[in-house]
Motif scaffolding. Structure first.
Motif, PDB file in Angstrom:
ATOM      1  N   ASN A   3      13.356  16.845  18.799  1.00  0.00           N
ATOM      2  CA  ASN A   3      14.574  17.068  18.029  1.00  0.00           C
ATOM      3  C   ASN A   3      14.299  16.950  16.535  1.00  0.00           C
ATOM      4  O   ASN A   3      13.643  16.001  16.097  1.00  0.00           O
ATOM      5  N   LEU A  56      16.268  16.229  13.242  1.00  0.00           N
ATOM      6  CA  LEU A  56      17.577  15.640  12.963  1.00  0.00           C
ATOM      7  C   LEU A  56      17.740  15.356  11.479  1.00  0.00           C
ATOM      8  O   LEU A  56      16.838  14.804  10.839  1.00  0.00           O
ATOM      9  N   ASP A 115      23.655  11.712  10.003  1.00  0.00           N
ATOM     10  CA  ASP A 115      24.063  10.643  10.902  1.00  0.00           C
ATOM     11  C   ASP A 115      24.140  11.195  12.327  1.00  0.00           C
ATOM     12  O   ASP A 115      25.157  11.767  12.731  1.00  0.00           O
ATOM     13  N   VAL A 116      23.051  11.034  13.088  1.00  0.00           N
ATOM     14  CA  VAL A 116      22.933  11.658  14.405  1.00  0.00           C
ATOM     15  C   VAL A 116      22.510  10.624  15.444  1.00  0.00           C
ATOM     16  O   VAL A 116      21.606   9.813  15.195  1.00  0.00           O
ATOM     17  N   THR A 146      21.279  10.655  19.546  1.00  0.00           N
ATOM     18  CA  THR A 146      20.927  11.496  20.686  1.00  0.00           C
ATOM     19  C   THR A 146      20.562  10.635  21.887  1.00  0.00           C
ATOM     20  O   THR A 146      20.043   9.522  21.742  1.00  0.00           O
ATOM     21  N   ILE A 160      19.721  19.423  14.707  1.00  0.00           N
ATOM     22  CA  ILE A 160      21.047  18.894  14.411  1.00  0.00           C
ATOM     23  C   ILE A 160      21.094  18.485  12.947  1.00  0.00           C
ATOM     24  O   ILE A 160      20.255  17.707  12.484  1.00  0.00           O
ATOM     25  N   ASN A 161      22.063  19.016  12.225  1.00  0.00           N
ATOM     26  CA  ASN A 161      22.211  18.738  10.799  1.00  0.00           C
ATOM     27  C   ASN A 161      23.682  18.477  10.531  1.00  0.00           C
ATOM     28  O   ASN A 161      24.528  19.338  10.770  1.00  0.00           O
ATOM     29  N   THR A 162      24.000  17.265  10.070  1.00  0.00           N
ATOM     30  CA  THR A 162      25.392  16.919   9.830  1.00  0.00           C
ATOM     31  C   THR A 162      25.596  16.483   8.394  1.00  0.00           C
ATOM     32  O   THR A 162      24.774  15.751   7.820  1.00  0.00           O
ATOM     33  N   VAL A 202      27.319  12.809  14.484  1.00  0.00           N
ATOM     34  CA  VAL A 202      27.194  13.761  15.582  1.00  0.00           C
ATOM     35  C   VAL A 202      26.429  13.069  16.701  1.00  0.00           C
ATOM     36  O   VAL A 202      25.315  12.564  16.487  1.00  0.00           O
TER      37      VAL A 202
END
Length: 473
Positions: free
Chosen positions: A292, A294, A297-298, A300, A308-310, A315
């Motif tokens: 992953n 990332l 703030d993730v 998993t 995943i990019n927030t 997320v």
């Protein structure tokens, strides 16, 4: 002298929702510590080059200026295009701009939105190309293919011109994006490189070739430069709009490189990626033990091979694989990595529906700072406004809305009609409809305030500017 010419146009719709028309991918921090434009400039450190010349769209001018200022590379070196006309006119403008100053540099043409992982290898390829560019050759950099890619054009090499230690080849031909069987053949032959869109050539040689093959482009660009203007801040060079709109839209490959007899290719094996999709960003970013990549703030759990990019919110991804999840303040994208090319379908829907999410973010950047539209209702908006030290609004008025400003931190210098006064933390003021007003940050730290707009019409075109420090009408 080598003059880097950085092309920073384009809208980057394939990286929606982070990349949008008014804030496209070249201005985002997607890989590394800086924006992609800044990384492109910083990557030149260690080469004997002058300050870069950046070519961008008029609507991105303040973004480019601010990002160059942050890395101390702003010095009347931004050419503004009133409309996009592809790479051949952009490079022609750069060559003519240099010639107008009595200079004839080598132009190192780069895109602002590429990733190059191995800076040393990039520098060496440029150094290998310099002697040939000085001899009048038009050098392109061919990416050593790592896989049978169908999304790139290719360059077939001809006979070798350099040494085995620094191989340089004549260009046999440029070819369009192939289908997969053809791409496999190209890779197996070892004679084909991905077309990077990066070049090195003498300004005068390029102008000779564009004059021979596309005199219409040269003529339009000459007219555009002849009546160009430098803005009051000395940051931007504005070419003539009417003349430039008349310029044909053409890539430098079609206009010159495919026609000239002096094209050569320097192989480049430096971890290059044009970041043309979310899956490409997964390719180039660091990954955890489950594969992953990332950012933000993730959390998993039993998730693998995801990107995943927030922006701000947490997320959480549980029991998923091969997904791209992008979270911004006003939009969320969830898509399978194998389907990322269909992001354009989302953008098409937004345009057809006349929604704004394809064009602007909730948070937008201005020459004086930034504005975050926290609440947007038919008769009122609530914005969180950040004004940088020395930044100021234009002297303006509104026919349809009143405003209320509440200072959260810092000091505001407020002008309303004939009154000027200071506001500090927890103080507020009201601006009635029709009042001339202006706000300035006279302090040393950013000014933070809430702006409440209320009225029957809240559009941006209800800003009547009397005086503006940034040259806006």
């Amino acid at each position: 002298m080598i003059l880097p010419v950085i092309m920073a146009g384009g809208t980057g719709s394939r990286l929606w929702p982070m990349s949008r028309e008014l804030y496209p991918k070249q201005f985002l921090r997607l890989y590394g510590e800086n924006s992609m434009l800044q990384e492109t400039v910083i990557r030149l450190n260690g080469l004997d080059v002058s300050e870069p010349l950046v070519i961008c769209n008029e609507q991105h001018r303040f973004l480019v200026a601010e990002q160059l200022r942050h890395i101390d590379q702003l010095s009347n070196n931004i050419i503004l295009e009133p409309v996009g006309r592809n790479t051949a006119p952009a490079i022609t403008l750069a060559a003519l701009s240099a010639a107008s100053k009595g200079e004839d540099p080598l132009l190192l043409v780069l895109a602002a939105d590429h990733v190059i992982g191995d800076r040393t290898a990039f520098h060496q390829a440029v150094k290998d190309a310099i002697p040939f560019a000085e001899q009048g050759k038009l050098v392109t950099f061919g990416i050593v293919a790592a896989k049978p890619e169908t999304g790139y054009g290719y360059i077939q090499r001809g006979g070798m011109m350099g040494s085995p230690q620094a191989p340089v080849f004549r260009v046999q031909r440029f070819v369009e994006k192939p289908d997969l069987p053809t791409a496999i053949q190209y890779l197996e032959s070892g004679e084909y490189y991905w077309n990077s869109g990066m070049f090195l050539f003498r300004a005068s040689r390029f102008l000779e070739e564009i004059a021979q093959f596309r005199p219409d482009i040269l003529e339009a660009c000459q007219k555009s430069i002849a009546t160009s203007e430098t803005d009051a801040q000395q940051d931007f060079i504005r070419v003539d709009k009417k003349a430039f709109i008349a310029c044909p839209d053409e890539s430098v490959d079609y206009a010159v490189m495919e026609k000239t007899n002096d094209a050569i290719v320097v192989p480049l094996d430096a971890g290059w990626n044009d970041v043309g999709s979310w899956s490409a960003l997964w390719d180039v970013n660091n990954k955890d033990t489950q594969g992953n990549a990332l950012t933000g703030d993730v959390f998993t759990h039993h998730a693998s091979n995801c990107y995943i990019n927030t922006d701000e919110k947490l997320v959480a991804a549980v029991g998923v694989e091969n997904l791209v999840i992008i979270n911004t303040k006003d939009a969320v994208l969830v898509i399978d990595k194998s389907q990322v090319q269909d992001v354009k379908k989302v953008v098409e829907f937004l345009k057809k529906s006349e929604r704004g999410e394809h064009r602007v973010h909730r948070e937008s950047y201005r020459p004086w700072g930034k504005n975050d539209k926290v609440v947007s209702m038919p008769r009122y908006h609530v914005n969180r406004v950040t004004v940088k030290p020395g930044g100021m609004f234009s002297l303006q008025m509104h026919h349809h809305r009143a405003e209320h400003w509440v200072v959260l931190s810092g000091t505001a210098k407020v002008t309303i009609d004939d009154s000027t006064y200071l506001l500090t933390e927890n103080q507020s003021t009201f601006i009635p409809i029709g009042a001339q007003h202006m706000l300035e940050n006279p302090g040393k730290i950013p000014l933070e305030l809430l702006e409440i707009q209320s009225g029957s019409y809240l559009g941006e075109d209800d800003i009547i500017r009397t005086k503006d420090h940034y040259g806006r009408c």
